[in-house]
Every structure is written in C-alpha cells, then in structure tokens.
Design a protein around this motif. Structure first.
Motif, PDB file in Angstrom:
ATOM      1  N   LEU A 291       0.593  -1.212   0.035  1.00  0.00           N
ATOM      2  CA  LEU A 291       0.131  -0.134   0.127  1.00  0.00           C
ATOM      3  C   LEU A 291       0.940   1.323   0.064  1.00  0.00           C
ATOM      4  CD1 LEU A 291      -2.522  -1.212   2.606  1.00  0.00           C
ATOM      5  CD2 LEU A 291      -2.779  -1.335   0.194  1.00  0.00           C
ATOM      6  N   PHE A 292       0.413   2.305  -0.982  1.00  0.00           N
ATOM      7  CA  PHE A 292       1.722   3.484  -1.209  1.00  0.00           C
ATOM      8  C   PHE A 292       0.875   4.461  -0.323  1.00  0.00           C
ATOM      9  CE2 PHE A 292       2.281   1.324  -5.573  1.00  0.00           C
ATOM     10  CZ  PHE A 292       3.345   0.445  -5.045  1.00  0.00           C
ATOM     11  N   ALA A 293       1.632   5.654   0.000  1.00  0.00           N
ATOM     12  CA  ALA A 293       1.106   6.436   0.631  1.00  0.00           C
ATOM     13  C   ALA A 293       0.082   7.198  -0.095  1.00  0.00           C
ATOM     14  CB  ALA A 293       2.456   7.559   0.821  1.00  0.00           C
ATOM     15  N   ASN A 294       0.379   7.351  -1.582  1.00  0.00           N
ATOM     16  CA  ASN A 294      -0.804   8.173  -2.252  1.00  0.00           C
ATOM     17  C   ASN A 294      -2.174   7.248  -2.378  1.00  0.00           C
ATOM     18  OD1 ASN A 294      -0.208   6.097  -4.005  1.00  0.00           O
ATOM     19  ND2 ASN A 294       0.738   7.332  -5.601  1.00  0.00           N
ATOM     20  N   GLY A 295      -2.416   6.336  -1.727  1.00  0.00           N
ATOM     21  CA  GLY A 295      -3.616   5.506  -1.759  1.00  0.00           C
ATOM     22  C   GLY A 295      -3.398   4.353  -2.764  1.00  0.00           C
ATOM     23  N   ASN A 296      -2.706   4.388  -3.713  1.00  0.00           N
ATOM     24  CA  ASN A 296      -2.557   3.236  -4.571  1.00  0.00           C
ATOM     25  C   ASN A 296      -1.763   2.093  -3.934  1.00  0.00           C
ATOM     26  OD1 ASN A 296      -3.855   4.684  -6.671  1.00  0.00           O
ATOM     27  ND2 ASN A 296      -2.098   5.604  -7.284  1.00  0.00           N
ATOM     28  N   GLY A 297      -1.747   1.109  -4.757  1.00  0.00           N
ATOM     29  CA  GLY A 297      -1.048  -0.169  -4.241  1.00  0.00           C
ATOM     30  C   GLY A 297      -0.524  -1.190  -5.170  1.00  0.00           C
ATOM     31  N   ALA A 298       0.087  -2.105  -5.113  1.00  0.00           N
ATOM     32  CA  ALA A 298       0.428  -3.196  -6.031  1.00  0.00           C
ATOM     33  C   ALA A 298       0.283  -4.540  -5.247  1.00  0.00           C
ATOM     34  CB  ALA A 298       1.999  -2.944  -6.371  1.00  0.00           C
ATOM     35  N   SER A 299      -0.193  -5.569  -6.084  1.00  0.00           N
ATOM     36  CA  SER A 299      -0.348  -6.948  -5.601  1.00  0.00           C
ATOM     37  C   SER A 299       0.950  -7.628  -6.168  1.00  0.00           C
ATOM     38  CB  SER A 299      -1.591  -7.612  -6.233  1.00  0.00           C
ATOM     39  OG  SER A 299      -2.922  -6.849  -5.725  1.00  0.00           O
ATOM     40  N   VAL A 300       1.413  -8.237  -5.066  1.00  0.00           N
ATOM     41  CA  VAL A 300       2.985  -8.933  -5.323  1.00  0.00           C
ATOM     42  C   VAL A 300       3.001 -10.210  -4.931  1.00  0.00           C
ATOM     43  CG1 VAL A 300       3.933  -6.688  -5.539  1.00  0.00           C
ATOM     44  CG2 VAL A 300       3.925  -7.961  -3.382  1.00  0.00           C
ATOM     45  N   ASN A 301       3.996 -10.821  -5.115  1.00  0.00           N
ATOM     46  CA  ASN A 301       4.217 -12.295  -4.633  1.00  0.00           C
ATOM     47  C   ASN A 301       5.355 -12.389  -3.716  1.00  0.00           C
ATOM     48  OD1 ASN A 301       2.959 -12.589  -7.576  1.00  0.00           O
ATOM     49  ND2 ASN A 301       2.090 -14.159  -6.550  1.00  0.00           N
ATOM     50  N   LYS A 302       5.269 -12.898  -2.501  1.00  0.00           N
ATOM     51  CA  LYS A 302       6.174 -12.889  -1.644  1.00  0.00           C
ATOM     52  C   LYS A 302       7.538 -13.664  -1.986  1.00  0.00           C
ATOM     53  CE  LYS A 302       3.196 -12.842   2.691  1.00  0.00           C
ATOM     54  NZ  LYS A 302       2.645 -13.726   3.626  1.00  0.00           N
ATOM     55  N   VAL A 303       7.315 -14.652  -2.515  1.00  0.00           N
ATOM     56  CA  VAL A 303       8.588 -15.693  -3.410  1.00  0.00           C
ATOM     57  C   VAL A 303       9.202 -14.715  -4.251  1.00  0.00           C
ATOM     58  CG1 VAL A 303       7.204 -16.503  -5.068  1.00  0.00           C
ATOM     59  CG2 VAL A 303       9.229 -17.780  -4.628  1.00  0.00           C
ATOM     60  N   ILE A 304       8.842 -13.723  -4.878  1.00  0.00           N
ATOM     61  CA  ILE A 304       9.312 -13.040  -6.098  1.00  0.00           C
ATOM     62  C   ILE A 304      10.384 -11.898  -5.160  1.00  0.00           C
ATOM     63  CG2 ILE A 304       9.479 -11.233  -7.869  1.00  0.00           C
ATOM     64  CD1 ILE A 304       8.776 -14.024  -8.653  1.00  0.00           C
ATOM     65  N   LEU A 305       9.624 -11.577  -4.243  1.00  0.00           N
ATOM     66  CA  LEU A 305      10.412 -10.317  -3.444  1.00  0.00           C
ATOM     67  C   LEU A 305      11.423 -11.177  -2.514  1.00  0.00           C
ATOM     68  CD1 LEU A 305       7.465  -8.611  -1.875  1.00  0.00           C
ATOM     69  CD2 LEU A 305       8.653  -8.069  -3.913  1.00  0.00           C
ATOM     70  N   ALA A 306      11.405 -12.264  -2.065  1.00  0.00           N
ATOM     71  CA  ALA A 306      12.208 -13.087  -1.282  1.00  0.00           C
ATOM     72  C   ALA A 306      13.496 -13.390  -2.168  1.00  0.00           C
ATOM     73  CB  ALA A 306      11.746 -14.255  -0.830  1.00  0.00           C
ATOM     74  N   VAL A 307      13.190 -13.638  -3.411  1.00  0.00           N
ATOM     75  CA  VAL A 307      14.361 -13.970  -4.526  1.00  0.00           C
ATOM     76  C   VAL A 307      15.252 -12.866  -4.836  1.00  0.00           C
ATOM     77  CG1 VAL A 307      14.954 -14.825  -6.722  1.00  0.00           C
ATOM     78  CG2 VAL A 307      13.326 -16.072  -5.068  1.00  0.00           C
ATOM     79  N   ARG A 308      14.427 -11.392  -5.356  1.00  0.00           N
ATOM     80  CA  ARG A 308      14.860 -10.383  -5.795  1.00  0.00           C
ATOM     81  C   ARG A 308      15.230  -9.258  -5.229  1.00  0.00           C
ATOM     82  NH1 ARG A 308      16.615 -11.059 -10.748  1.00  0.00           N
ATOM     83  NH2 ARG A 308      15.535  -9.553 -11.891  1.00  0.00           N
ATOM     84  N   CYS A 309      14.143  -8.838  -4.197  1.00  0.00           N
ATOM     85  CA  CYS A 309      14.427  -7.936  -3.020  1.00  0.00           C
ATOM     86  C   CYS A 309      14.049  -8.043  -1.647  1.00  0.00           C
ATOM     87  CB  CYS A 309      13.874  -6.511  -3.699  1.00  0.00           C
ATOM     88  SG  CYS A 309      12.242  -6.894  -4.670  1.00  0.00           S
ATOM     89  N   PRO A 310      14.733  -8.869  -1.058  1.00  0.00           N
ATOM     90  CA  PRO A 310      14.416  -9.401   0.295  1.00  0.00           C
ATOM     91  C   PRO A 310      13.787  -8.366   1.217  1.00  0.00           C
ATOM     92  CG  PRO A 310      16.744  -9.932  -0.142  1.00  0.00           C
ATOM     93  CD  PRO A 310      16.215  -9.395  -1.441  1.00  0.00           C
TER      94      PRO A 310
END
Length: 481
Positions: free
Chosen positions: A174-193
């Motif tokens: 959830l971004f400060a401007n009210g928008n957001g992004a749906s993501v996957n934990k496994v991708i974040l864990a591999v690419r930007c932990p």
C-alpha cells in the motif's frame, strides 16, 4: 593554443593481442560528436577463415584434467561474432563520450529521434537475439545510456504477465498516495528481500497488506517491482537517482549495477532471474503446492522441508500458473482440485525434476552429451528418453506448446545419435497415442529397418507400427538413403 589541447584521444586495443584490433576516438572541443578512426585493418578480418570462436576452456594442468576426453564449453563470449563485439565496444565508447553530459544526451535524443529509434531497435535485436553473451551484454550496456535496463526473456515475460494479478498474489503493498501493488512474496524473497516484513512465516493462504513509508518514492518502487518480475525496466532520467537509492536499500545488486552503467566484465554471463533460489531450504517455506510423480517408492529420497519419504516437489502456484494456462485455470476453477495442496503429475521422478526446472528456469535440461551419452548403456539412455516422452505427452494435456517443441527437439536429437532406441520410443509414444512422435521415430528407424527385421525386434510391435516403419524405410531408400 596547442593542438593537443583540442583533442582527447581514446584508444581501444585487444588485451590479448595488440594486432587484433586498434581504434581511436578523437573528441574535439566544441564538436558535438566524436570522430572515429581505424588505425589499421582488423587482424580478425584478415584471418577470419583461420580462427574459430574464442573459448574460455581452461588448459588442462593436472593429470586428472587431462583424462577428461571431452570438455563442453557451454558458451563462447563472442559466439563467433567477434567483429560485432568489437564494433559494439567502439559504439559504447562513442555513446559514453557523446552522453557524458546529460544536456547533450537530451539534445541528441530530441533532435535525432529517428536515429534513436533505429539504434534502439538494432541494439534490442542483438540483446535479445541468439548472439554470444559478449555482444548481448554490450548491446544492453549501450541501451542503458538510453534508459533501457536489463534483458527481456521468456521467463521474465511470463512472470510479468502475472504481476499485479490479485488472484495469485499473496501480498499487497500500500503506497502513501492511496494506490497499491499486488505482489508475490516468493519473488520479493528472491529479488528484493528487504521489502519483506521481518520473521516472514510459511504460506498462510491470506493476502498480507504492507503499508509503505511516505518517504519511498512510488514511481521508483513500481520500477523496482517491474525489474524484480521481468528482469527489465525502462527508466526516465528524473527517476534514475531515486531508483538507485531504492535498489541499494533493497539489495537488488543486478539492477544497481545496471543503473550505475558499469562496463560489462569480459567473460561475464547474462544476468538471469535466479528463480531456483525459491526452491532452496531458506525460501521453500513460501511454497503452496506439492507436485507428486507417478513413482511412489524411491530409495534414499529425503525432503528438506517435510517428513514425507515418497518423491515429491514443493512448488509455487503462481510460478506454475505463469507457465501453464491449464494449471492457471485449474487453480482458479473453484473446484475441489483447485484447493488441494498436492497435484499428481503422470510422469516419472526424473521427468518431474526436468519439468520443474523448466517452470523455474524456462529451460528444459538436456540429457548427457558427448562421451557421457555414448558410454551410457541402452537402459540408461532409454530412461532419459522416456522422461522427455512423458513430458511431451503431458504438454498435450496441459497445453504447453513451447515445452512440447523443446521436448521434440531433444527426443529427435537422442534418436539421431542412438537409432537403436527408435523401437522402444515408438512403443512408448504409441501407448500415449502421440502419433506425430511415432512417425518421427519411425523415420529415424528407417535406415536400420533391415537390421531390425533380421534381429526380430519388429516382432514385438503391432502390424500397424511395423507397416509404418516399413513405409518410412521405402521412402528412405527411394530418396537415395
């Protein structure tokens, strides 16, 4: 004023041999673009018929290394494109000096938009083509000066297609401007932990919401996520500095190196999305589905995540869905099968390992080659071949055309080097009703038809299959075989 003050000379020479390539770039004060002069004809051009592609195979130093009868060099850095590589190296110097000041770069791009488009198109074709790693890396390096960072490949496009898909995501930023992004934990864990919250546990089946700090630039974060999924991103100059800071904080080293526009290291490989890290013990707890092969008993099988002793593979629905429309529809169908945590796959354990590798690397592992393949006994070769036939059959059901084509190439390559496997392959393919594969195997059996007939191997086949091989043999004979 001294004439030397008017020029800045940059010389490029091959470090291997001074006679291979020498180029000088003259930058004249007050002149917008540098001039390029070839000092002498390229040695490679004069001798291209007498030299092959460069090889980084180490020279055997020990007696153990000398006993290796064949050493397979997986990839040459220039891949027989040495002239192209040196041309790109020279172009990189031109671009660096032409764009050394940001206002010059913007002026060039604004006034020469058509030149930029043609240049980008050509460089992108090289970057994403079948060239060696050297030309591809230098093409990407030049494109980074134009705002294009990374490499576009099938795996990245697959994952990017699933990005922002709320049905398969397990976290929402959830971004400060009210928008957001749906993501996957496994991708974040591999690419930007560092984007993951601390003490992240196993998959819970619910979507976790994380509120981002107002200090995080939204556009930079979106660009970071695009690169995390696809391995490629386009960045405007106004966002570059903020994205660098965010990439450094999130420990996204590959993106940070590209944003800093560091010159490619000679011999370095193409950066890839290291998705197999998701299958390591450290990250496997993010898995949410188990693939089970048709084999139930296997000696010495040991799972690093659970206590089950039967063969299985922990995977991620999101990654499986990105590569298979059938599985995507199955997981979203709402039927009983869509909620199961175990999915039976009608292939052997060897076939399942190759299948999982394709989902996570977009590459089908190849069978042993060279002397290793030649020295394998017939049963071992047949076991390898059977795994690809099983996957080929599965792709008909799961509607995976690209993987099916990859399997077909491997199967035909194996039959080309071991025609004695043709009969077993025909039997196996016929049992799966894969008639295209049966016909292809029959064509490979055609040259040894008389040998097969005299040895009695054809007696075990149905008359229809024998007639198919006989017809292929007649056609082979008529064509002068």
């Amino acid at each position: 004023m001294c004439m030397l003050d008017l020029f800045k000379v940059v010389s490029i020479k091959s470090c291997a041999n001074d006679d291979i390539f020498t180029l000088q770039i003259h930058i004249i004060k007050g002149q917008r673009y540098p001039l390029v002069y070839h000092r002498r004809r390229c040695w490679y051009q004069r001798n291209r018929e007498n030299v092959g592609a460069s090889s980084f195979a180490p020279y055997p130093q020990s007696s153990a290394e000398k006993r290796i009868c064949c050493w397979e060099c997986t990839e040459d850095w220039d891949n027989k494109d040495a002239i192209l590589l040196y041309a790109l190296l020279a172009l990189a110097e031109l671009v660096n000096h032409s764009f050394s000041e940001q206002n010059h770069a913007e002026e060039f791009l604004n006034k020469r938009e058509s030149v930029k488009d043609r240049l980008c198109t050509t460089l992108q074709e090289i970057r994403d083509g079948t060239y060696g790693s050297g030309p591809r890396r230098y093409a990407a390096y030049i494109l980074s000066n134009l705002g294009y960072y990374g490499f576009q490949d099938k795996l990245g496009k697959r994952l990017m297609g699933a990005y922002e898909d709320e049905e398969c995501s397990d976290m929402r930023l959830l971004f400060a401007n009210g928008n957001g992004a749906s993501v996957n934990k496994v991708i974040l864990a591999v690419r930007c932990p560092t984007l993951l919250p601390p003490k992240e546990g196993a998959h819970s089946g619910t979507v976790q919401e994380i509120r981002m700090s107002a200090n995080v630039d939204t556009l930079a974060l979106v660009k970071l996520l695009e690169f995390a999924y696809s391995g490629y991103v386009e960045v405007e100059s106004s966002t570059l500095k903020k994205l660098k800071t965010l990439a450094r904080h999130c420990k996204t080293k590959i993106l940070l190196q590209m944003l800093c526009r560091g010159r490619p290291k000679w011999g370095s490989s193409i950066p890839r999305i290291d998705l197999p890290l998701a299958l390591t013990p450290k990250l496997i707890h993010f898995s949410d589905v188990i693939l089970v092969p048709k084999e139930t008993n296997m000696a010495s099988f040991n799972c690093r995540l659970c206590s089950s002793t039967s063969p299985h593979a922990h995977c991620h629905r999101f990654i499986l869905s990105s590569g298979c429309e059938y599985l995507r529809a199955l997981f979203r169908s709402g039927m009983q099968e869509s909620h199961l945590d175990r999915l039976k796959v009608p292939v052997s354990w060897l076939g399942l390992t190759k299948l999982v590798n394709w989902f996570y690397c977009d590459e089908l592992p190849k069978p042993p080659s060279g002397c290793r393949w030649t020295n394998m006994d017939t049963d071992a070769k047949l076991q390898e071949l059977q795994a690809y036939v099983e996957i080929y059959s599965l792709t008909e059901w799961w509607i995976m055309e690209d993987l099916q084509n990859d399997c077909a190439k491997v199967i035909l390559s194996c039959l080309e080097s071991a025609r004695e496997l043709s009969i077993k392959t025909i039997e196996l393919a016929a049992s799966f009703s894969m008639w295209k594969l049966v016909e292809a195997a029959a064509e490979h059996a055609a040259p040894i038809y008389h040998q097969l007939r005299d040895s009695g191997e054809l007696d075990e086949l149905d008359d229809e299959l024998v007639n198919l091989i006989r017809t292929a043999a007649v056609q082979f004979s008529q064509q002068g075989g």
